[in-house]
Design a protein around this motif. Structure first.
Motif, short mmCIF file in Angstrom:
data_model
loop_
_atom_site.label_atom_id
_atom_site.label_comp_id
_atom_site.label_asym_id
_atom_site.label_seq_id
_atom_site.Cartn_x
_atom_site.Cartn_y
_atom_site.Cartn_z
N UNK A 46 0.90 -1.20 0.00
CA UNK A 46 0.00 0.15 -0.16
C UNK A 46 0.90 1.26 0.05
N UNK A 47 2.04 1.28 0.85
CA UNK A 47 2.88 2.43 1.05
C UNK A 47 3.55 2.69 -0.47
N UNK A 48 3.86 1.54 -1.21
CA UNK A 48 4.64 1.75 -2.41
C UNK A 48 3.77 2.33 -3.44
N UNK A 49 2.34 1.76 -3.45
CA UNK A 49 1.38 2.26 -4.34
C UNK A 49 1.09 3.68 -4.26
N UNK A 50 1.17 3.95 -2.95
CA UNK A 50 0.95 5.63 -2.57
C UNK A 50 2.00 6.46 -3.01
N UNK A 51 3.15 5.89 -2.92
CA UNK A 51 4.43 6.50 -3.10
C UNK A 51 4.52 7.06 -4.74
N UNK A 52 3.98 5.97 -5.43
CA UNK A 52 4.38 6.13 -6.86
C UNK A 52 3.37 6.97 -7.53
N UNK A 53 3.40 8.01 -8.18
CA UNK A 53 2.28 8.87 -8.71
C UNK A 53 1.84 8.24 -10.08
N UNK A 54 0.66 8.70 -10.49
CA UNK A 54 0.07 8.14 -11.63
C UNK A 54 0.94 8.74 -12.74
N UNK A 55 1.50 9.74 -12.71
CA UNK A 55 2.26 10.54 -13.87
C UNK A 55 3.45 9.42 -14.29
#
Length: 88
Positions: A46-55
């Motif tokens: 979850x933290x990795x998913x939040x850390x990476x941005x959609x851009x």
């Protein structure tokens, strides 16, 4: 209240026997370790998913439309009436 705890412990020992209790405790400990590791892994995901941005993520590729042919259908077999089979 502590009297009921002692009664419960004695009841568990009598019910499951003293030989099986260490095995049961070992299995419970292993299950707890596995559960803890899995929940930790889910939090990290979850933290990795939040850390990476959609851009940063690449845009999805468009899917090209293609013609799909209908599957070939066999002709149904002709059935022979039971009366004709008996005549032979």
């Amino acid at each position: 209240m502590s009297e009921w705890i002692i009664v419960a412990i004695v009841g568990v020992v009598l019910l499951f026997s003293a030989k099986k209790l260490p095995d049961m405790a070992r299995g419970l400990g292993q299950s707890m370790r596995i559960f803890k590791a899995e929940t930790r892994g889910m939090k990290e995901d979850d933290e990795r998913a939040k850390g990476s941005s959609a851009a940063e993520a690449p845009a999805p590729k468009p899917v090209e439309a293609s013609r799909v042919d209908a599957p070939a259908v066999e002709k149904p077999r002709e059935t022979v009436p039971d009366e004709a089979r008996k005549a032979d």
